[in-house]
Design an enzyme around this catalytic site. Structure first.
Site, short mmCIF file in Angstrom:
data_model
loop_
_atom_site.label_atom_id
_atom_site.label_comp_id
_atom_site.label_asym_id
_atom_site.label_seq_id
_atom_site.Cartn_x
_atom_site.Cartn_y
_atom_site.Cartn_z
N ASN A 9 1.12 -1.11 -0.06
CA ASN A 9 0.21 -0.11 0.01
C ASN A 9 1.20 1.34 0.26
OD1 ASN A 9 -2.12 1.51 -0.13
ND2 ASN A 9 -3.03 1.91 1.98
N TYR A 141 -0.93 -8.04 -9.57
CA TYR A 141 -0.98 -6.95 -8.54
C TYR A 141 -3.39 -7.43 -9.22
CZ TYR A 141 -4.28 -2.91 -6.48
OH TYR A 141 -4.52 -2.02 -5.73
N ASP A 182 -1.46 -10.16 -5.29
CA ASP A 182 -2.87 -9.59 -4.65
C ASP A 182 -3.66 -10.38 -5.64
OD1 ASP A 182 -5.18 -8.90 -3.84
OD2 ASP A 182 -4.17 -6.07 -3.18
N HIS A 304 -2.97 -4.71 4.34
CA HIS A 304 -2.79 -6.91 4.08
C HIS A 304 -0.98 -6.76 5.17
CE1 HIS A 304 -5.07 -6.58 0.19
NE2 HIS A 304 -4.79 -5.11 0.11
N HIS A 480 -22.46 -0.38 24.56
CA HIS A 480 -21.62 -0.33 25.22
C HIS A 480 -21.12 0.64 26.64
CE1 HIS A 480 -19.92 -2.47 21.68
NE2 HIS A 480 -19.11 -2.95 22.23
N CYS A 517 -21.10 -1.92 17.77
CA CYS A 517 -22.66 -2.81 18.13
C CYS A 517 -23.64 -1.64 16.70
CB CYS A 517 -23.00 -2.15 19.17
SG CYS A 517 -22.89 0.19 19.82
#
EC number: 3.1.-.-
Length: 527
Positions: A9, A141, A182, A304, A480, A517
């Site tokens: 990246n 890629y 990739d 990655h 939470h 959540c």
């Protein structure tokens, strides 16, 4: 022999330097994807690394996008190398060859498929049981299929078919083949964090292509290893293609083994990802020479993680790199230097001496700004040199320059006088030449009362608070009971630009209590 693949990246994101990163992987052949550099931005510290020879492919239509590179240790120097899958980019000798059947592609499609810098091929000599053989490493890629762009879905499938045609042609020519990189598709439900969330998971065209490209290495109950090896030797349509996923070859049932996570949602903290980075090998090579393959989730620095494969065979190094090697480029070979090259060198030295470890991020938008840094830094150095020349200039010239620059500016009191004139309702504007004369009569102008001033301050404060109010206080999520985070919709549509609150925890599976959540609330701008 050890091979490693890693989508990094952005190659210039390594703060410790590319050599340190390569050495830490401890491999003979290191294939990296998404380098995000073009040839004009490739500098010597990335292209020429001590102990390695490198091979780059660049995007030709877009800066800061795509790109792959293969680094080979000097003891693993290849005999042949080339860029792309079609052969259209080859303009030198010692190429790999064996391009396969292109009848299903038009000439325009072939050019486009190799235009984004998505493949580098190196060919090596290996020694297996005292026999010398050829090994071809295809570093790719693969494109991502944008759901909103149907043409990119077709482009991805065309790239897959071209890759398969090339790999099988090289294999048919007698060379062992490793395809790694990739691939941008998770093969099976076990390779995805939540396959139930995807409609028709198995009907995805990319997964169907993988089913045909890979030999079915799913070992059924009751079958022994000898029978499995015999089936692997004789591939047929019932078992799929001619290549093996080496990770699943050694770890057929391992779960939660992912190589890519979303950085925007913090999904790596909860291991909520996908396995889309692979090392594929032809069946015979996987069975006879591979001794291990695994992922490296502990290695950070990208969205990655690296994947490695270990072979029992040894490499035979070529006496010199093939012509495609980066060190033969004119800008690095010392044969044809440009004036801009010398300016870039000066810029790099000054930048390193003034500010260390300041490499920018490697995301696409950040990469575009990073691409502009060398010219920007050069402008800074030019300004510094001009300031230095001013300091050492003769006193007469310096005084003259200061007087000339100070004429249109006036003095500081002129700004205060203008404000007083406006508060009295006067529409007159005084010139800089009359400033001193008007300032002498300033004390005769009547001042507003304290009550009027307080009223104006109160009115203006209410106005500015209504205009420049800060972000709303974040609510707490219901599960939470923790403060939420503010997000903005960036996707084009009716809600683009709107803000909303979500749980601040990282994304994860719904069964994970530590994960985010489902709290969601739009920001009410009326408040």
């Amino acid at each position: 022999m050890k091979v490693v693949t890693w989508n990094i990246n952005g190659i210039r994101a390594f703060r410790g330097g590319i050599k340190k990163a390569l050495d830490s992987l401890d491999a003979d052949v290191i294939c990296i994807q998404e380098t995000k550099v073009t040839r004009d931005l490739l500098d010597e510290r990335i292209a020429i690394v001590d102990g390695y020879n490198s091979y780059f492919s660049y995007s030709r239509g877009r800066s800061g996008y795509s790109g792959v590179a293969t680094y080979c240790k000097d003891r693993a120097t290849p005999f042949a190398a080339e860029e792309g899958l079609t052969g259209l980019l080859v303009n030198h000798k010692d190429a790999v060859g064996c391009y396969g059947d292109h009848t299903e592609f038009s000439s325009e499609e072939l050019q486009l498929l190799d235009n984004e810098g998505r493949a580098v091929i190196t060919q090596h000599k290996i020694k297996c049981q005292d026999k010398e053989k050829t090994l071809t490493v295809i570093n790719v890629y693969c494109p991502r299929a944008d759901p909103e762009k149907p043409e990119r879905k077709r482009f991805k499938l065309q790239f897959y078919n071209l890759l398969q045609s090339r790999a099988e042609a090289v294999l048919k020519d007698g060379s062992h083949v490793i395809v790694l990189g990739d691939i941008n598709t998770s093969h099976r439900p076990i390779d995805h964090c939540d396959p139930s969330e995807i409609d028709d998971f198995g009907e995805n065209p990319g997964r169907k292509w993988l089913n045909g490209f890979l030999y079915s290495d799913k070992q059924e109950e009751g079958s022994d290893e000898e029978e499995h090896d015999k089936e692997c030797e004789e591939t047929d349509p019932l078992h799929g293609g001619k290549f093996v996923d080496t990770f699943r070859f050694f770890h057929p049932t391992r779960i939660n083994a992912f190589t890519c996570w979303s950085t925007l949602t913090g999904a790596r903290q909860t291991n909520y990802g996908t396995r889309i980075d692979y090392i594929f090998a032809d069946c015979q090579l996987a069975k006879e020479q591979f001794v291990g393959a695994d992922i490296m989730p502990e290695v950070e620095g990208s969205d990655h993680c690296p994947v490695w494969g270990q072979l029992s065979c040894s490499l035979i190094s070529s006496p010199k790199p093939p012509p495609f090697c980066t060190r033969y480029l004119p800008e690095f070979a010392g044969k044809q230097q440009k004036l801009s090259r010398f300016l870039v060198k000066v810029d790099q030295k000054s930048a390193q001496s003034e500010q260390k470890n300041t490499l920018p991020g490697s995301q696409e938008e950040e990469e575009r700004r990073e691409n502009l840094n060398p010219s920007g830094a050069a402008n800074i150095s030019v300004k510094k040199r001009s300031l230095t020349s001013d300091l050492v200039a003769p006193k007469g010239k310096k005084t003259k320059m200061v007087n000339a620059s100070s004429k249109p500016k006036g003095n500081l009191l002129a700004f205060f006088k203008t404000k007083n004139l406006i508060s009295d309702g006067s529409s007159q504007q005084c010139s800089t030449a009359d400033t001193d004369q008007h300032m002498n009569t300033e004390h005769s102008i009547p001042q507003p009362t304290v009550t009027q001033s307080d009223a104006k301050k109160g009115t203006s404060s209410v106005f500015w608070k209504s205009v420049l109010r800060g972000p709303p206080a974040p609510p707490c999520c219901k599960v939470h009971e923790e403060p939420c985070v503010l997000r903005t919709v960036k996707k084009e549509g009716p809600n683009m630009g709107k803000q909303f609150f979500v749980c601040a925890r990282p994304q994860g599976h719904v069964s994970n209590p530590e994960a985010r959540c489902n709290f969601f609330a739009w920001v009410d701008k009326a408040k």
